[in-house]
Design a protein around this motif. Sequence first.
Motif, mmCIF file in Angstrom:
data_model
loop_
_atom_site.group_PDB
_atom_site.id
_atom_site.type_symbol
_atom_site.label_atom_id
_atom_site.label_comp_id
_atom_site.label_asym_id
_atom_site.label_seq_id
_atom_site.Cartn_x
_atom_site.Cartn_y
_atom_site.Cartn_z
ATOM 1 N N SER A 1 59.410 -23.422 21.235
ATOM 2 C CA SER A 1 59.528 -24.052 19.920
ATOM 3 C C SER A 1 59.556 -25.573 20.046
ATOM 4 C CB SER A 1 60.791 -23.555 19.210
ATOM 5 O OG SER A 1 60.782 -22.150 19.064
ATOM 6 N N ALA B 1 56.172 -26.777 20.705
ATOM 7 C CA ALA B 1 55.378 -26.782 19.476
ATOM 8 C C ALA B 1 55.705 -28.007 18.627
ATOM 9 C CB ALA B 1 55.633 -25.504 18.686
ATOM 10 N N GLY C 1 55.882 -27.269 12.244
ATOM 11 C CA GLY C 1 55.237 -26.206 13.019
ATOM 12 C C GLY C 1 56.164 -25.622 14.065
ATOM 13 N N GLY C 2 56.901 -26.497 14.760
ATOM 14 C CA GLY C 2 57.846 -26.015 15.762
ATOM 15 C C GLY C 2 58.962 -25.200 15.147
ATOM 16 N N VAL D 1 57.630 -21.757 14.356
ATOM 17 C CA VAL D 1 57.541 -20.961 15.586
ATOM 18 C C VAL D 1 58.913 -20.402 15.940
ATOM 19 C CG1 VAL D 1 57.149 -21.097 18.084
ATOM 20 C CG2 VAL D 1 55.512 -22.148 16.512
ATOM 21 N N TYR D 2 59.943 -21.230 15.823
ATOM 22 C CA TYR D 2 61.319 -20.829 16.149
ATOM 23 C C TYR D 2 61.784 -19.695 15.242
ATOM 24 C CZ TYR D 2 66.306 -21.512 17.209
ATOM 25 O OH TYR D 2 67.618 -21.353 17.585
ATOM 26 N N ALA E 1 59.743 -16.414 15.921
ATOM 27 C CA ALA E 1 60.126 -15.798 17.194
ATOM 28 C C ALA E 1 61.454 -15.056 17.076
ATOM 29 C CB ALA E 1 60.199 -16.860 18.285
#
Length: 300
Positions: A243, A246, A254-255, A258-259, A262
């Motif tokens: 993350s 990202a 965006g990061g 992703v976090y 996930a």
Amino acid sequence: STGSLADKAKFNAWKNKRGLSQEEAMNHYISECDRQMRVYGTAAPRSVPTTPTSTPATGGGERANSILLTPRGLAAIPLLCAAAAETRSAYLSRMKVTNPSNGWWAKQEPLCADPDSVMATPENLVITIATKAESFSLAVGSVTSLPIPTSVIQAFLWPLHNMFLAVWVALILDSTLIGSFVLIAKTILFGAKTTEVPLENSFSEEVVPMSKTADSLCESHQSIPVRLVGLILMPLGFICDVSNGAVQSVGILGGSMVYVVALTFTWWYWVFLIPWFACLGMGAALMSGWCFALIELAGV
């Protein structure tokens, strides 16, 4: 306000005390000082490696400044790991000189939530059971009519004490992970004005420290229980690192997505498997306790 998590916590703590008179505030301050002296004591650190008298981590220089931005639970993990490395001889020596009414576990409180809240239930459970085990160990030490040396029973309980500390470390990281997931998800959906915590702060003050802390658990100087926790929590470090990568590549939004994605797909691991691993660890500690009791009985 969009201050740091630490600033927000300070503001909320101050807001909860709004309306007190000067005399009431002074009385509360004195009571809190008395409580902390009873809990943490005032003695200087011992030369013998043993369980620390307090859990909040402190340091000097840059480390002290950085720790202020770290959630309270994560800040305590280095000391809990050091406590989990207490040797059998150090544990037995501590049991000999500790008053049964002054046990270490009895002084502890949840680090990731208010002690009376539902979120503190896992930590309260660990602390309560560990307190009873330590109280029994201290009470046994004052009994002289047992057919076997009291140190044998205490040696049996020693692995349990260290495993309780390792489980507490796992709970802190698990709770911090879930809390950061909820906070970041709310910030993505409703904005930083609602949560009062920008995504950048969540990453710099929770996600990145979690990754570094999880990685440190597998270092060679750590005790076996702590290293096992590190292995179990390797997915945590992986998710945090991916993350954060990202964030560097596509930006904070965006990061963050992703976090959240996930953790959404791996929720079962944090909610069910981590507690299951904790129970397995406690069972292993009980089984190994018999070995150390026999070693102590043999005088080795």
